[in-house]
Motif scaffolding. Structure first.
Motif, PDB file in Angstrom:
ATOM      1  N   ASN A   2       0.807  -1.209   0.000  1.00  0.00           N
ATOM      2  CA  ASN A   2       0.000   0.000   0.000  1.00  0.00           C
ATOM      3  C   ASN A   2       0.843   1.263   0.000  1.00  0.00           C
ATOM      4  O   ASN A   2       0.388   2.332  -0.382  1.00  0.00           O
ATOM      5  CB  ASN A   2      -0.923   0.017   1.230  1.00  0.00           C
ATOM      6  CG  ASN A   2      -1.922  -1.131   1.190  1.00  0.00           C
ATOM      7  OD1 ASN A   2      -2.462  -1.446   0.136  1.00  0.00           O
ATOM      8  ND2 ASN A   2      -2.155  -1.754   2.339  1.00  0.00           N
ATOM      9  N   THR A   3       2.080   1.120   0.466  1.00  0.00           N
ATOM     10  CA  THR A   3       3.003   2.255   0.471  1.00  0.00           C
ATOM     11  C   THR A   3       4.325   1.838  -0.155  1.00  0.00           C
ATOM     12  O   THR A   3       4.624   0.647  -0.288  1.00  0.00           O
ATOM     13  CB  THR A   3       3.253   2.772   1.897  1.00  0.00           C
ATOM     14  OG1 THR A   3       3.885   1.740   2.675  1.00  0.00           O
ATOM     15  CG2 THR A   3       1.953   3.203   2.561  1.00  0.00           C
ATOM     16  N   TYR A   4       5.104   2.814  -0.527  1.00  0.00           N
ATOM     17  CA  TYR A   4       6.432   2.549  -1.066  1.00  0.00           C
ATOM     18  C   TYR A   4       7.353   3.652  -0.591  1.00  0.00           C
ATOM     19  O   TYR A   4       6.914   4.744  -0.189  1.00  0.00           O
ATOM     20  CB  TYR A   4       6.402   2.462  -2.593  1.00  0.00           C
ATOM     21  CG  TYR A   4       6.217   3.784  -3.309  1.00  0.00           C
ATOM     22  CD1 TYR A   4       7.250   4.341  -4.071  1.00  0.00           C
ATOM     23  CD2 TYR A   4       5.023   4.499  -3.218  1.00  0.00           C
ATOM     24  CE1 TYR A   4       7.092   5.550  -4.723  1.00  0.00           C
ATOM     25  CE2 TYR A   4       4.853   5.706  -3.876  1.00  0.00           C
ATOM     26  CZ  TYR A   4       5.895   6.225  -4.624  1.00  0.00           C
ATOM     27  OH  TYR A   4       5.729   7.431  -5.270  1.00  0.00           O
ATOM     28  N   VAL A  19      11.108   8.636   2.887  1.00  0.00           N
ATOM     29  CA  VAL A  19       9.721   8.764   3.335  1.00  0.00           C
ATOM     30  C   VAL A  19       8.870   7.711   2.622  1.00  0.00           C
ATOM     31  O   VAL A  19       9.256   7.187   1.577  1.00  0.00           O
ATOM     32  CB  VAL A  19       9.148  10.174   3.062  1.00  0.00           C
ATOM     33  CG1 VAL A  19       9.975  11.239   3.761  1.00  0.00           C
ATOM     34  CG2 VAL A  19       9.085  10.459   1.565  1.00  0.00           C
ATOM     35  N   GLU A  20       7.726   7.431   3.196  1.00  0.00           N
ATOM     36  CA  GLU A  20       6.777   6.502   2.587  1.00  0.00           C
ATOM     37  C   GLU A  20       5.602   7.269   2.002  1.00  0.00           C
ATOM     38  O   GLU A  20       5.140   8.251   2.569  1.00  0.00           O
ATOM     39  CB  GLU A  20       6.283   5.474   3.619  1.00  0.00           C
ATOM     40  CG  GLU A  20       7.355   4.511   4.045  1.00  0.00           C
ATOM     41  CD  GLU A  20       6.784   3.256   4.671  1.00  0.00           C
ATOM     42  OE1 GLU A  20       5.539   3.161   4.793  1.00  0.00           O
ATOM     43  OE2 GLU A  20       7.573   2.362   5.017  1.00  0.00           O
ATOM     44  N   ARG A  21       5.159   6.810   0.852  1.00  0.00           N
ATOM     45  CA  ARG A  21       4.026   7.418   0.172  1.00  0.00           C
ATOM     46  C   ARG A  21       3.044   6.327  -0.238  1.00  0.00           C
ATOM     47  O   ARG A  21       3.401   5.144  -0.277  1.00  0.00           O
ATOM     48  CB  ARG A  21       4.483   8.174  -1.079  1.00  0.00           C
ATOM     49  CG  ARG A  21       5.427   9.328  -0.816  1.00  0.00           C
ATOM     50  CD  ARG A  21       5.744  10.029  -2.126  1.00  0.00           C
ATOM     51  NE  ARG A  21       6.602  11.174  -1.952  1.00  0.00           N
ATOM     52  CZ  ARG A  21       7.014  11.944  -2.954  1.00  0.00           C
ATOM     53  NH1 ARG A  21       6.646  11.650  -4.207  1.00  0.00           N
ATOM     54  NH2 ARG A  21       7.791  12.990  -2.731  1.00  0.00           N
ATOM     55  N   GLU A  22       1.850   6.753  -0.583  1.00  0.00           N
ATOM     56  CA  GLU A  22       0.893   5.801  -1.134  1.00  0.00           C
ATOM     57  C   GLU A  22       1.349   5.376  -2.524  1.00  0.00           C
ATOM     58  O   GLU A  22       1.870   6.183  -3.289  1.00  0.00           O
ATOM     59  CB  GLU A  22      -0.498   6.433  -1.216  1.00  0.00           C
ATOM     60  CG  GLU A  22      -1.161   6.645   0.131  1.00  0.00           C
ATOM     61  CD  GLU A  22      -2.610   7.079  -0.021  1.00  0.00           C
ATOM     62  OE1 GLU A  22      -3.141   7.022  -1.155  1.00  0.00           O
ATOM     63  OE2 GLU A  22      -3.198   7.472   0.991  1.00  0.00           O
ATOM     64  N   VAL A  23       1.138   4.108  -2.812  1.00  0.00           N
ATOM     65  CA  VAL A  23       1.550   3.576  -4.113  1.00  0.00           C
ATOM     66  C   VAL A  23       0.776   4.290  -5.224  1.00  0.00           C
ATOM     67  O   VAL A  23      -0.458   4.360  -5.182  1.00  0.00           O
ATOM     68  CB  VAL A  23       1.301   2.066  -4.189  1.00  0.00           C
ATOM     69  CG1 VAL A  23       1.595   1.544  -5.581  1.00  0.00           C
ATOM     70  CG2 VAL A  23       2.171   1.342  -3.170  1.00  0.00           C
ATOM     71  N   GLU A 126      11.134   3.134  -4.793  1.00  0.00           N
ATOM     72  CA  GLU A 126      10.823   1.728  -5.038  1.00  0.00           C
ATOM     73  C   GLU A 126       9.879   1.544  -6.209  1.00  0.00           C
ATOM     74  O   GLU A 126       9.732   0.432  -6.723  1.00  0.00           O
ATOM     75  CB  GLU A 126      10.205   1.118  -3.778  1.00  0.00           C
ATOM     76  CG  GLU A 126      11.184   1.011  -2.624  1.00  0.00           C
ATOM     77  CD  GLU A 126      10.556   0.457  -1.367  1.00  0.00           C
ATOM     78  OE1 GLU A 126      11.256  -0.278  -0.625  1.00  0.00           O
ATOM     79  OE2 GLU A 126       9.361   0.754  -1.107  1.00  0.00           O
ATOM     80  N   ALA A 127       9.230   2.639  -6.641  1.00  0.00           N
ATOM     81  CA  ALA A 127       8.313   2.574  -7.779  1.00  0.00           C
ATOM     82  C   ALA A 127       8.264   3.928  -8.460  1.00  0.00           C
ATOM     83  O   ALA A 127       8.524   4.958  -7.833  1.00  0.00           O
ATOM     84  CB  ALA A 127       6.909   2.158  -7.323  1.00  0.00           C
ATOM     85  N   VAL A 128       7.937   3.917  -9.738  1.00  0.00           N
ATOM     86  CA  VAL A 128       7.806   5.151 -10.494  1.00  0.00           C
ATOM     87  C   VAL A 128       6.759   4.942 -11.579  1.00  0.00           C
ATOM     88  O   VAL A 128       6.632   3.840 -12.129  1.00  0.00           O
ATOM     89  CB  VAL A 128       9.162   5.584 -11.107  1.00  0.00           C
ATOM     90  CG1 VAL A 128       9.652   4.592 -12.143  1.00  0.00           C
ATOM     91  CG2 VAL A 128       9.090   6.980 -11.693  1.00  0.00           C
ATOM     92  N   VAL A 129       6.006   5.986 -11.878  1.00  0.00           N
ATOM     93  CA  VAL A 129       5.029   5.952 -12.962  1.00  0.00           C
ATOM     94  C   VAL A 129       5.581   6.761 -14.129  1.00  0.00           C
ATOM     95  O   VAL A 129       6.034   7.895 -13.945  1.00  0.00           O
ATOM     96  CB  VAL A 129       3.670   6.527 -12.510  1.00  0.00           C
ATOM     97  CG1 VAL A 129       2.733   6.702 -13.700  1.00  0.00           C
ATOM     98  CG2 VAL A 129       3.032   5.607 -11.477  1.00  0.00           C
TER      99      VAL A 129
END
Length: 337
Positions: A2-4, A19-23, A126-129
């Protein structure tokens, strides 16, 4: 999940914080990429320092992204992409498709070029759009840590050489053998050029030859132009305007200086140095996603790899600092682990 996690800079010239953000969810013709590696490029410093107008903060830099597609936005499958595809996203992070350069097919100089880490969150995460036109397929032979730097450093040097006026067996000199130059020497040798490496100090000669250089010029030993004797092309990879300018008189008549090492300092070159011998000086940008794919295919075929030092995302400050102070040998790469 749910977070990354992301490594972000909260304000201009700030330090990185995790920091953690919503996916994020990908929009139409976008994909979400699970990042496996992201190179640390010197151009990232321009964004961290708010060197371009409108730089958004908090900022997540990173434009040498490699990973796997893990979610498709609407229409992405129609563009040939599937979950699980191994992809890179580089300096070319997408184009508008409707400005004059885009309508002429010159997407890398799009008036509103999208750059990861500036136009949208980059790969220190950890993720990118990213939009589908920014994606390049990674060959099986390359690891994620190999592929990430190819999306900027690799394609810039590869394109700079293949789009120059040099032909096989021409003398081509690579000024600088750092993050860009160590790849450029490998590409130049594999392309069949008589390859000259230029760097500071006699101690780098063996390394230059290990990369494939046929000759080495120590720029501290005497006039560089005289040592060159006549190069068809000089690819300037080190961002030092004085050092770049010293190569001009070493070009053949109608020789070409291709500048890819970024600096804001003016180059001390006189018009007569260019006019009398018909020499050409030009800057060269990176390359489109297809160019990146071409670069990786060529690198895989010829055994060309970046030399990398890998650190976890949590050590973004260390990786960025080593890139800035020149102690990185030769490309810092961040991984989520």
């Amino acid at each position: 999940m749910n977070t990354y996690r992301v490594a972000q800079v909260p304000a201009a010239n700030g330090s990185f914080e995790i920091v953690e953000r919503e996916v994020p969810r990908p929009g139409p013709r976008h994909v979400r990429i699970a990042v496996e590696a992201c190179g640390v490029c010197h151009s990232d410093a321009m964004f961290v320092a708010a060197g371009l107008p409108g730089t958004p903060f908090p900022l997540v830099p990173g434009h040498e992204i490699a990973g796997r597609v893990d979610e498709l936005g609407d229409g992405a499958d129609e563009m040939g992409w599937q979950v699980g595809d191994r992809v890179t996203v580089g300096w070319f992070g997408g184009s508008c498709g409707h400005c004059v350069p885009c309508r002429r097919g010159d997407f890398i100089v799009c008036d509103t070029l999208k750059i990861p880490g500036y136009s949208y969150d980059g790969g220190f995460a950890e993720a990118v759009v990213a939009p589908v036109d920014a994606l390049a397929r990674i060959p099986d032979e390359l690891t994620a840590a190999d592929a990430g730097p190819m999306a900027c450093a690799g394609v810039t040097t590869y394109n700079g050489l293949r789009r120059s006026g040099a032909r096989p067996d021409d003398v081509v000199a690579i000024q600088g053998i750092g993050g860009l130059g160590h790849l450029a020497v490998q590409f130049a040798a594999a392309m069949g050029y008589e390859t000259v490496a230029i760097a500071r100090g006699a101690d780098k000669a063996d390394f230059a030859r290990q990369l494939g250089a046929h000759h080495y010029v120590d720029s501290t030993a005497g006039p560089v132009a005289q040592a060159l004797g006549g190069a068809k092309v000089v690819l300037a990879t080190a961002g030092n305007s004085e050092a770049i300018a010293q190569t001009v008189d070493g070009l053949t008549p109608r020789g070409e200086l291709v500048v890819i090492g970024a600096t804001a300092d003016p180059m001390p070159i006189s018009p007569l140095q260019l006019i009398l011998k018909g020499r050409l000086v030009r800057g060269h940008p990176s390359g489109t996603a297809q160019d990146v794919q071409d670069t990786m295919t060529f690198a895989a075929r010829h055994g060309i790899r970046p030399m990398t030092e890998i650190l976890p995302l949590s050590e973004a400050n260390t990786a960025f600092g080593k890139m800035m102070d020149g102690s990185a040998r030769f490309r810092m790469v961040l991984t989520p682990a």
